[in-house]
Design a protein around this motif. Structure first.
Motif, mmCIF file in Angstrom:
data_model
loop_
_atom_site.group_PDB
_atom_site.id
_atom_site.type_symbol
_atom_site.label_atom_id
_atom_site.label_comp_id
_atom_site.label_asym_id
_atom_site.label_seq_id
_atom_site.Cartn_x
_atom_site.Cartn_y
_atom_site.Cartn_z
ATOM 1 N N LYS A 74 0.826 -1.196 0.000
ATOM 2 C CA LYS A 74 0.000 0.000 0.000
ATOM 3 C C LYS A 74 0.869 1.259 0.000
ATOM 4 O O LYS A 74 1.877 1.342 0.678
ATOM 5 N N MET A 75 0.436 2.262 -0.776
ATOM 6 C CA MET A 75 1.134 3.549 -0.780
ATOM 7 C C MET A 75 0.705 4.346 0.443
ATOM 8 O O MET A 75 -0.481 4.563 0.672
ATOM 9 N N LEU A 76 1.683 4.754 1.251
ATOM 10 C CA LEU A 76 1.390 5.493 2.473
ATOM 11 C C LEU A 76 1.064 6.950 2.140
ATOM 12 O O LEU A 76 1.431 7.452 1.078
ATOM 13 N N PRO A 77 0.372 7.651 3.051
ATOM 14 C CA PRO A 77 -0.027 9.039 2.771
ATOM 15 C C PRO A 77 1.177 9.959 2.614
ATOM 16 O O PRO A 77 2.204 9.790 3.280
ATOM 17 N N GLY A 78 1.022 10.968 1.734
ATOM 18 C CA GLY A 78 2.057 11.971 1.578
ATOM 19 C C GLY A 78 2.099 12.891 2.787
ATOM 20 O O GLY A 78 1.063 13.172 3.407
ATOM 21 N N LYS B 201 10.656 4.464 6.517
ATOM 22 C CA LYS B 201 9.441 3.728 6.838
ATOM 23 C C LYS B 201 8.453 3.679 5.671
ATOM 24 O O LYS B 201 7.368 3.109 5.798
ATOM 25 N N GLY B 202 8.812 4.295 4.545
ATOM 26 C CA GLY B 202 7.958 4.214 3.366
ATOM 27 C C GLY B 202 7.096 5.429 3.099
ATOM 28 O O GLY B 202 6.365 5.466 2.101
ATOM 29 N N PHE B 203 7.143 6.440 3.978
ATOM 30 C CA PHE B 203 6.386 7.663 3.742
ATOM 31 C C PHE B 203 7.095 8.527 2.694
ATOM 32 O O PHE B 203 8.311 8.438 2.516
ATOM 33 N N VAL B 204 6.320 9.377 2.040
ATOM 34 C CA VAL B 204 6.881 10.316 1.069
ATOM 35 C C VAL B 204 6.669 11.735 1.615
ATOM 36 O O VAL B 204 5.529 12.160 1.825
ATOM 37 N N VAL B 205 7.768 12.439 1.863
ATOM 38 C CA VAL B 205 7.687 13.829 2.322
ATOM 39 C C VAL B 205 7.661 14.708 1.077
ATOM 40 O O VAL B 205 8.651 14.816 0.353
ATOM 41 N N VAL B 206 6.518 15.316 0.821
ATOM 42 C CA VAL B 206 6.326 16.027 -0.447
ATOM 43 C C VAL B 206 6.439 17.540 -0.314
ATOM 44 O O VAL B 206 6.602 18.239 -1.325
ATOM 45 N N ALA B 207 6.341 18.086 0.911
ATOM 46 C CA ALA B 207 6.370 19.547 1.048
ATOM 47 C C ALA B 207 6.853 19.928 2.436
ATOM 48 O O ALA B 207 6.648 19.194 3.411
ATOM 49 N N ILE B 208 7.499 21.090 2.518
ATOM 50 C CA ILE B 208 7.966 21.598 3.801
ATOM 51 C C ILE B 208 7.737 23.100 3.876
ATOM 52 O O ILE B 208 7.845 23.813 2.873
ATOM 53 N N TRP B 209 7.393 23.564 5.082
ATOM 54 C CA TRP B 209 7.154 24.983 5.340
ATOM 55 C C TRP B 209 8.224 25.519 6.267
ATOM 56 O O TRP B 209 8.638 24.861 7.224
ATOM 57 N N GLY C 202 6.764 4.719 13.616
ATOM 58 C CA GLY C 202 6.541 3.326 13.233
ATOM 59 C C GLY C 202 5.106 2.894 13.491
ATOM 60 O O GLY C 202 4.513 2.164 12.688
ATOM 61 N N ALA C 203 4.532 3.366 14.612
ATOM 62 C CA ALA C 203 3.132 3.046 14.918
ATOM 63 C C ALA C 203 2.194 3.692 13.902
ATOM 64 O O ALA C 203 1.190 3.093 13.491
ATOM 65 N N LEU C 204 2.509 4.921 13.475
ATOM 66 C CA LEU C 204 1.706 5.577 12.442
ATOM 67 C C LEU C 204 1.732 4.781 11.145
ATOM 68 O O LEU C 204 0.708 4.638 10.465
ATOM 69 N N ARG C 205 2.888 4.268 10.797
ATOM 70 C CA ARG C 205 2.992 3.452 9.583
ATOM 71 C C ARG C 205 2.076 2.231 9.679
ATOM 72 O O ARG C 205 1.364 1.903 8.728
ATOM 73 N N GLU C 206 2.076 1.572 10.829
ATOM 74 C CA GLU C 206 1.204 0.404 10.999
ATOM 75 C C GLU C 206 -0.263 0.805 10.910
ATOM 76 O O GLU C 206 -1.081 0.053 10.363
ATOM 77 N N SER D 214 -2.467 -0.879 7.447
ATOM 78 C CA SER D 214 -3.481 -1.920 7.639
ATOM 79 C C SER D 214 -4.741 -1.707 6.806
ATOM 80 O O SER D 214 -5.629 -2.549 6.801
ATOM 81 N N VAL D 215 -4.841 -0.577 6.081
ATOM 82 C CA VAL D 215 -6.051 -0.247 5.328
ATOM 83 C C VAL D 215 -5.681 0.012 3.872
ATOM 84 O O VAL D 215 -4.641 0.603 3.572
ATOM 85 N N GLU D 216 -6.534 -0.445 2.959
ATOM 86 C CA GLU D 216 -6.250 -0.303 1.531
ATOM 87 C C GLU D 216 -6.248 1.161 1.089
ATOM 88 O O GLU D 216 -5.375 1.602 0.342
ATOM 89 N N ASP D 217 -7.231 1.920 1.531
ATOM 90 C CA ASP D 217 -7.324 3.327 1.150
ATOM 91 C C ASP D 217 -6.095 4.081 1.651
ATOM 92 O O ASP D 217 -5.679 3.930 2.807
ATOM 93 N N ARG D 218 -5.506 4.923 0.803
ATOM 94 C CA ARG D 218 -4.287 5.630 1.168
ATOM 95 C C ARG D 218 -4.468 6.488 2.415
ATOM 96 O O ARG D 218 -3.559 6.638 3.224
#
Length: 403
Positions: free
Chosen positions: A2-6, A26-34, A327-331, A335-339
């Protein structure tokens, strides 16, 4: 897989440099920073290879590829960004404290209650440190007996002032700086997590001993406290788990916090004693001793995890807890199909915005106690104050207008 949320990150401090590489691992994509300024945002984006940077809050929040917000900036922006992010439909992890006052925290609580399908947690990372997770389990299993007699906490840490920025929010108590806000908030939350109890009365002494630094001198003064010692009476339960039995007085907690470059290496120790034994955590290790028995090591921190920045303002236990929480956030998302879908169980122990408001209430009572030199009751607000009547917000606004 599953693709994790941006992820969109708010902040440019040392914790950002630690957390972004770990998020990617952990597989997350950091797409923007402020960042507070275009230059600071550009510099850290280049350093961490983040494709989009900005100094405008909405440009991060409105991106369609950003689903999870990490609020790691100065505290006076925590409530504004968190509330707006939840309203747009983004999950939020907010650094401690939850705003700069209880009024801020209450706004965050109401937003989280209005959008219960979204993650809204506060970075009280010690909840995820294995030693404290094990300590909580031991307390539930009556390792020290059915009654806790005393809890003692002592923490020594290097200066929490960011010398690289000159005079900034870390120098000013009313902007969220100081050892009570940045370290004491962790302790207050951790105590309720471990015991299931909340403070009803407090007594504290809060002081600022080092009012100048190499880069903060002249008309500028450091008002952020570098020393705090306080007592808490823990009484009312926050759930059905209550260690107080019978008609005994409230559980007494003593805490001493010191922040100074002269204080030596980081040291943290929490001791809980009861009728049948004692438990204590030193650094990341858990030890225990039952009555008339030898000391035993219940958890030994052997995981090799070094601080990439070498900055003691984020010591190893706090960093490890934060990374465990990621790591807990990743789990939760994995666990859910929807991103954007998630399950609660992996992050069930995380501090909520309601916990963040409670911490603010205790800190407000401690500041009042230090001013009046008296025991003060902890009062949890249920209605927002008018901003113009809130001295913390008035002072913060003035600081922003005249930096």
């Amino acid at each position: 897989m599953k693709m994790l949320p941006g992820i969109g990150v708010f902040g440019t401090g040392s914790v950002v440099r630690i957390i972004v590489p770990f998020l990617r691992a952990k597989g997350f994509v950091v797409v923007a920073i402020w960042g507070r300024t275009p230059a600071s945002a550009q510099n850290i984006a280049k350093e961490l290879s983040i494709p989009f940077y900005t100094s405008k809050v909405d440009e991060v929040l409105l991106r369609k590829d950003v689903d999870l917000i990490f609020v790691l900036c100065s505290p006076h922006l925590h409530a504004q960004i968190s509330v707006k992010a939840l309203g747009i439909g983004k999950h939020v992890l907010c650094d401690r404290p939850a705003g700069i006052c209880q009024n801020d925290a209450l706004k965050m609580v109401k937003a989280s209650q209005y959008y219960p399908s979204l993650i809204s947690i506060v970075n009280h990372s010690l909840r995820f440190l294995p030693a404290f997770t094990m300590m909580r389990k031991c307390l539930r299993d009556n390792y020290v007996g059915k009654r806790i007699d005393l809890c003692d906490v002592r923490i020594r840490i290097s200066s929490l002032i960011d010398e690289t920025e000159g005079y900034d929010w870390t120098c000013d108590e009313r902007m969220g700086g100081g050892i009570l806000t940045l370290v004491g908030s962790h302790v207050i939350d951790l105590l309720s997590f471990l015991t299931g109890l909340r403070a009803t009365r407090v007594h504290g002494v809060i002081r600022t001993f080092e009012s100048e630094t190499a880069r903060v001198q002249g008309i500028r003064r450091v008002t952020a406290p570098d020393f705090a010692t306080f007592q808490l009476e823990l009484g009312g339960p926050i759930n059905d788990y209550n260690l107080l039995t019978g008609d005994r007085p409230p559980l007494l907690v003593t805490v001493q916090l010191m922040s100074s470059n002269q204080a030596g290496a980081f040291n943290q120790e929490l001791v809980i004693t009861g009728e049948a034994g004692a438990l204590w955590v030193k650094g990341g290790d858990l030890h225990g001793r039952r009555n008339n028995a030898k000391e035993e090591c219940l958890y030994l921190d052997v995981e090799d995890l070094e601080n990439p920045t070498g900055n003691e303002s984020l010591p190893r236990p706090y960093m490890k807890g934060l990374l465990k929480m990621v790591g807990a956030l990743r789990e939760a998302f994995q666990s859910v199909e929807d991103r954007r879908g998630w399950v609660k169980e992996p992050v069930a122990d995380a501090a909520t915005f309601q916990d963040g408001q409670y911490v603010q209430a205790v800190m407000e009572a401690l500041r009042k106690s230090s001013r009046h030199m008296s025991w003060e009751r902890v009062i949890l607000a249920d209605e927002e104050e008018q901003d113009l009547n809130n001295p913390l917000l008035t002072r913060a606004a003035a600081m922003l207008r005249h930096p």
